[in-house]
Write an enzyme that holds these catalytic residues in place. Sequence first.
Site, PDB file in Angstrom:
ATOM      1  N   ASN A  10       0.877  -1.181   0.000  1.00  0.00           N
ATOM      2  CA  ASN A  10       0.000   0.000   0.000  1.00  0.00           C
ATOM      3  C   ASN A  10       0.909   1.224   0.000  1.00  0.00           C
ATOM      4  OD1 ASN A  10      -1.854   2.027   0.442  1.00  0.00           O
ATOM      5  ND2 ASN A  10      -2.191   1.508   2.610  1.00  0.00           N
ATOM      6  N   LYS A  12       0.057   4.282  -0.317  1.00  0.00           N
ATOM      7  CA  LYS A  12      -0.573   5.481   0.283  1.00  0.00           C
ATOM      8  C   LYS A  12      -0.345   6.693  -0.632  1.00  0.00           C
ATOM      9  CE  LYS A  12       0.370   3.400   4.713  1.00  0.00           C
ATOM     10  NZ  LYS A  12       0.390   3.550   6.149  1.00  0.00           N
ATOM     11  N   HIS A  93      -9.416   1.472   5.061  1.00  0.00           N
ATOM     12  CA  HIS A  93      -8.109   1.618   5.705  1.00  0.00           C
ATOM     13  C   HIS A  93      -8.227   2.591   6.883  1.00  0.00           C
ATOM     14  CE1 HIS A  93      -3.894   2.660   6.367  1.00  0.00           C
ATOM     15  NE2 HIS A  93      -3.611   1.515   5.768  1.00  0.00           N
ATOM     16  N   GLU A  95      -6.418   4.898   7.890  1.00  0.00           N
ATOM     17  CA  GLU A  95      -6.133   6.314   7.606  1.00  0.00           C
ATOM     18  C   GLU A  95      -7.344   7.000   6.991  1.00  0.00           C
ATOM     19  OE1 GLU A  95      -2.471   5.573   5.554  1.00  0.00           O
ATOM     20  OE2 GLU A  95      -1.563   5.006   7.463  1.00  0.00           O
ATOM     21  N   GLU A 163      -5.389  -4.701  10.979  1.00  0.00           N
ATOM     22  CA  GLU A 163      -4.316  -3.729  11.112  1.00  0.00           C
ATOM     23  C   GLU A 163      -4.534  -2.895  12.374  1.00  0.00           C
ATOM     24  OE1 GLU A 163      -2.355  -2.806   7.113  1.00  0.00           O
ATOM     25  OE2 GLU A 163      -4.092  -1.488   7.278  1.00  0.00           O
ATOM     26  N   GLY A 169       2.883   2.111  10.703  1.00  0.00           N
ATOM     27  CA  GLY A 169       3.923   3.120  10.510  1.00  0.00           C
ATOM     28  C   GLY A 169       4.696   3.486  11.769  1.00  0.00           C
ATOM     29  N   SER A 208       3.581  -2.334  10.419  1.00  0.00           N
ATOM     30  CA  SER A 208       5.026  -2.405  10.633  1.00  0.00           C
ATOM     31  C   SER A 208       5.640  -3.761  10.290  1.00  0.00           C
ATOM     32  CB  SER A 208       5.368  -2.004  12.077  1.00  0.00           C
ATOM     33  OG  SER A 208       4.996  -0.642  12.300  1.00  0.00           O
ATOM     34  N   GLY A 229       2.728  -1.152   4.317  1.00  0.00           N
ATOM     35  CA  GLY A 229       2.791   0.236   3.887  1.00  0.00           C
ATOM     36  C   GLY A 229       4.216   0.638   3.572  1.00  0.00           C
ATOM     37  N   GLY A 230       4.916   1.193   4.555  1.00  0.00           N
ATOM     38  CA  GLY A 230       6.248   1.758   4.364  1.00  0.00           C
ATOM     39  C   GLY A 230       7.219   0.840   3.634  1.00  0.00           C
TER      40      GLY A 230
HETATM   41  C1  PEP Z   1      -0.692   0.142   6.180  1.00  0.00           C
HETATM   42  O1  PEP Z   1      -0.780   1.344   6.034  1.00  0.00           O
HETATM   43  O2  PEP Z   1      -1.588  -0.592   5.729  1.00  0.00           O
HETATM   44  C2  PEP Z   1       0.472  -0.380   6.890  1.00  0.00           C
HETATM   45  C3  PEP Z   1       0.416  -1.605   7.332  1.00  0.00           C
HETATM   46  O3  PEP Z   1       1.534   0.472   7.029  1.00  0.00           O
HETATM   47  P1  PEP Z   1       2.984   0.097   7.625  1.00  0.00           P
HETATM   48  O4  PEP Z   1       3.405  -1.205   7.017  1.00  0.00           O
HETATM   49  O5  PEP Z   1       3.858   1.241   7.206  1.00  0.00           O
HETATM   50  O6  PEP Z   1       2.828  -0.001   9.117  1.00  0.00           O
END
Ligand code: PEP
Length: 248
Positions: A10, A12, A93, A95, A163, A169, A208, A229-230
Site C-alpha cells: 500500500n 498510500k 483503511h 487512515e 491492522e 507506521g 510495521s 505500507g512503508g
Molecule cells: C498500512 O498502512 O496498511 C500499513 C500496514 O503500514 P505500515 O506497514 O507502514 O505499518
Amino acid sequence: MTRRKLVAGNWKMNGSRATLHELDAIARAAAANPGIDVAVAIPATLIEPASARVPGLAIGAEDVHANASGAHTGCLSAAMVREAGARFTIVGHSERRSDQHETSQDAWGKAAAAHKEGLSVILCCGETEAERDAGRAERVVQAQIEKSVPDNADGAWFTLAYEPRWAIGTGRTPTHDEIGAIHAIARAKLRMLVGDAAAGIRILYGGSVTGANAAAILAIDNVDGALIGGASLTAEKFVPIIEAAGAM
Ligand code: PEP
C-alpha cells in the site's frame, strides 16, 4: 483448507512515475514465487502506467466510492479505477477512517460496489491503542467485521486485513499471541457471517511488517499474508517480504 499467502503493498500518498521502476523487481520477485500472490495498491494517477509497465503484477486502488457515479467531487468509482487497470482495491483503511471519518458501514458499501465492478477487495479493520489498552480490541474488531463484511463475501474476491492502528507506521507490532488471538476471533466471526465460505477468506496482518519480522508473523495460525505500507515503497524492502512468504 489451504489458503495461498497474499503479500500486498500500500503506497498510500507516495510514489510518482519516476518511482514506478520499483515495481520491476517486485514483479520479478512475484513471478519467482508462484506459490503466493503479490499485489500493490498505488495512487490512482499511477494505476494506468503501472499496469502497463508490469502487466503480470496485480495493481490496485487504495480506495473507491460506494456509488457508481454522481456528484462526489474528487472521488473515484470502482469502474473508473478498473478502467485504469486496477484489479483490486483496499477499503476501510484506518487512515481513511481517521482522516476522512469513514465508518465500517462506509467500508461495506465500498466493498459491495467494488465487487459489483469485478474488483477484488482488501477490507481493513483494527483497534486504536486506547481501545487495546482498555481491553476492547477483540470486541472492536468483531463489531467492525460485523458491520463491514458483505454477506456474499468469499475468498475468490474478498480478503480481510487486521491492522491495529497503533502498529501502522510506528515500528511497533503486537505480540505473536495477540495477532493469533485476533485472527482466530476474526475467522470465527467470518464463519458466523458467511458460513463455510469463511474458510477460504484470507486474513492479512498489517502494521510495521518488514523483511526482518515477516517470516515469524506469516507463520502464525490464520495469518494468510500481510498488508504492508512503508516497506512496500521500494523493491529493496518489499522483495524480502515476498521471499519470506514464498519460502513458507
Ligand atoms: C498500512 O498502512 O496498511 C500499513 C500496514 O503500514 P505500515 O506497514 O507502514 O505499518
